[in-house]
Design a protein around this motif. Structure first.
Motif, PDB file in Angstrom:
ATOM      1  N   UNK B   1       0.845  -1.216   0.000  1.00 12.27           N
ATOM      2  CA  UNK B   1       0.000   0.000   0.000  1.00 12.27           C
ATOM      3  C   UNK B   1       0.864   1.243   0.000  1.00 12.27           C
ATOM      4  N   UNK B   3       0.963   3.678  -1.888  1.00 13.23           N
ATOM      5  CA  UNK B   3       0.321   4.939  -2.246  1.00 13.23           C
ATOM      6  C   UNK B   3      -0.445   5.554  -1.081  1.00 13.23           C
ATOM      7  N   UNK B   4      -0.694   4.792  -0.084  1.00 16.52           N
ATOM      8  CA  UNK B   4      -1.555   5.293   0.979  1.00 16.52           C
ATOM      9  C   UNK B   4      -0.818   6.224   1.925  1.00 16.52           C
ATOM     10  N   UNK B   5       0.381   5.842   2.250  1.00 14.30           N
ATOM     11  CA  UNK B   5       1.094   6.573   3.288  1.00 14.30           C
ATOM     12  C   UNK B   5       2.433   7.036   2.748  1.00 14.30           C
ATOM     13  N   UNK B   6       2.740   8.268   3.007  1.00 10.44           N
ATOM     14  CA  UNK B   6       4.033   8.741   2.521  1.00 10.44           C
ATOM     15  C   UNK B   6       5.138   8.171   3.405  1.00 10.44           C
ATOM     16  N   UNK B   9       5.579  10.152   6.566  1.00 13.17           N
ATOM     17  CA  UNK B   9       4.721   9.830   7.698  1.00 13.17           C
ATOM     18  C   UNK B   9       5.162   8.561   8.391  1.00 13.17           C
ATOM     19  N   UNK B  10       5.580   7.613   7.554  1.00 18.23           N
ATOM     20  CA  UNK B  10       5.978   6.364   8.188  1.00 18.23           C
ATOM     21  C   UNK B  10       7.228   6.570   9.014  1.00 18.23           C
ATOM     22  N   UNK B  14       4.570   6.078  13.223  1.00 11.92           N
ATOM     23  CA  UNK B  14       3.312   5.709  13.880  1.00 11.92           C
ATOM     24  C   UNK B  14       3.476   4.436  14.658  1.00 11.92           C
ATOM     25  N   UNK B  19       0.031   3.226  21.321  1.00 13.09           N
ATOM     26  CA  UNK B  19      -1.245   2.816  20.746  1.00 13.09           C
ATOM     27  C   UNK B  19      -2.384   3.272  21.642  1.00 13.09           C
TER      28      UNK B  19
END
Ligand SMILES: Nc1nc2c(ncn2[C@@H]2O[C@H](COP(=O)(O)OP(=O)(O)OP(=O)(O)O)[C@@H](O)[C@H]2O)c(=O)[nH]1
Ligand SMILES: [Mg+2]
Lengths: 117, 211
Positions: B1, B3-6, B9-10, B14, B19
């Motif tokens: 995935x 395309x979902x997360x740059x 950001x990763x 996260x 949590x």
């Protein structure tokens, strides 16, 4: 996934999953609880509307079946997308205890709950 | 995935972020089965806190056990739909009611629904009793608790539950009841019978294993 003569409604989900049709059968049950670990704003702007929609929906823990229904995505596609979002840390899935359906304490709790409806 | 997360950001981690501590309810599941148009959706809707939702699974020939069929060729696939409702028992527990797809040839879908379920409700239209045979056979073979609920079309019982029991030859510990699927109290009572049966079975099993 080259040209397809089929209606967008059918083809599109598989575009979303890059042709992958199913997560392993044994992964998420229909009732598995999906919840977001991040707010939707934390998704990249390039996030697909489906990914964003799932993360928004799952700010409250939501079953896999309900994610599929509310996103109007087929189940297999939903499982793949959820799996992807789990892999990047945006979602967590609680598949539940395998023996919940035969757990005496849980069944007693359920029985009381149904009687009280 | 990708395309979902740059990546950015990763990289800001996260994964490492604390949590959210949030209680996830235990999910319980019941399968509502029976023949075509026997009142499955009505049954679910009578007690669900949400209007029954519809989920679709696209079935490829591949998933029917035949090789070399892709989902891209629409001709090799079909769509199977089921509906479900939800009942929040409390912050700690939620119950899902899944209605089986109308066509009972989609057995693998039944397996999917039944996996991890407490058991089943088999709805019966007494004017066409034989429509419920596959569902009764299914739950018997699976050896999960189930309840046979004779739907009260037109509010009248055309067969006494005893006659239905005899005709279906269900095990004596399987309740056979009358149930107007439109009435919440009837649906509720049917579910109580199912869970009582599941509880008896679970209690007996835990007694055995404790010995
Ligand atoms: N009179 C009467 N009508 C009922 C009852 N239960 C369901 N119906 C009606 O019977 C029809 C079929 O009910 P559904 O709940 O859609 O049945 P279903 O089993 O979900 O049907 P499929 O999903 O198409 O197999 C609807 O028009 C209902 O309003 C009942 O107890 N009494
Ligand atoms: Mg229906």
């Amino acid at each position: 996934m080259t040209q397809s003569p089929h209606p967008p409604r059918i083809v599109r989900p598989y575009v979303l999953t890059q042709g992958r049709t199913k997560a392993p059968e044994s992964t998420y049950g229909l009732e598995a609880q999906v919840r977001a670990l991040v707010p939707p704003q934390q998704l990249d702007r390039a996030a697909t509307p489906e990914a964003r929609g799932i993360v928004e929906l799952c700010q409250r823990s939501t079953s896999v079946a309900e994610v599929a229904a509310r996103m109007t995505l087929p189940l297999g596609v939903t499982r793949v997308l959820v799996g992807d979002l789990v892999a990047v840390g945006a979602l967590a899935v609680d598949v539940g205890a395998p023996d919940a359906a035969t757990d005496v304490a849980l069944l007693e709790r359920l029985l009381d709950g149904i009687r009280a409806l | 995935m990708e395309s979902v997360l740059s990546d950015r950001l990763r990289q800001t981690g996260w994964g490492a972020a604390p949590r959210a501590v949030r209680q996830v309810p235990v999910a319980m599941k019941v399968v509502v089965a029976g023949g075509f148009a026997v009142g499955k959706t009505t049954f679910v809707g009578a007690i669900s806190e949400i209007d029954p939702l519809r989920t679709e699974a696209q079935i490829t020939v591949e998933s029917l056990g035949i090789d070399n069929a892709g989902p891209i060729n629409g001709k090799t696939g079909t769509t199977v739909a089921m509906d479900f409702g939800r009942i929040t028992i409390g912050p700690d527990m939620v119950l899902y009611l899944f209605g089986t797809p109308g066509q009972d040839r989609f057995w693998f879908m039944w397996d999917e629904l039944a996996r991890g379920s407490i058991g089943g409700v088999v709805l019966v239209d007494t004017r066409r009793l034989e429509d419920c045979f596959p569902a009764v056979d299914y739950f018997e073979a699976l050896d999960v608790p189930f309840v046979v609920a004779c739907n009260l079309f037109d509010g009248v019982a055309t067969h006494h539950p005893r006659e239905v029991r005899e005709a279906l030859r269900v095990p004596s510990n399987t309740p056979v009841v009358l149930c107007d699927a439109r009435r919440k109290s009837h649906v509720q009572e049917t579910l109580v019978l199912l869970v009582e049966g599941a509880l008896r079975k679970a209690t007996a099993a835990s007694g055995r294993s404790a010995r």
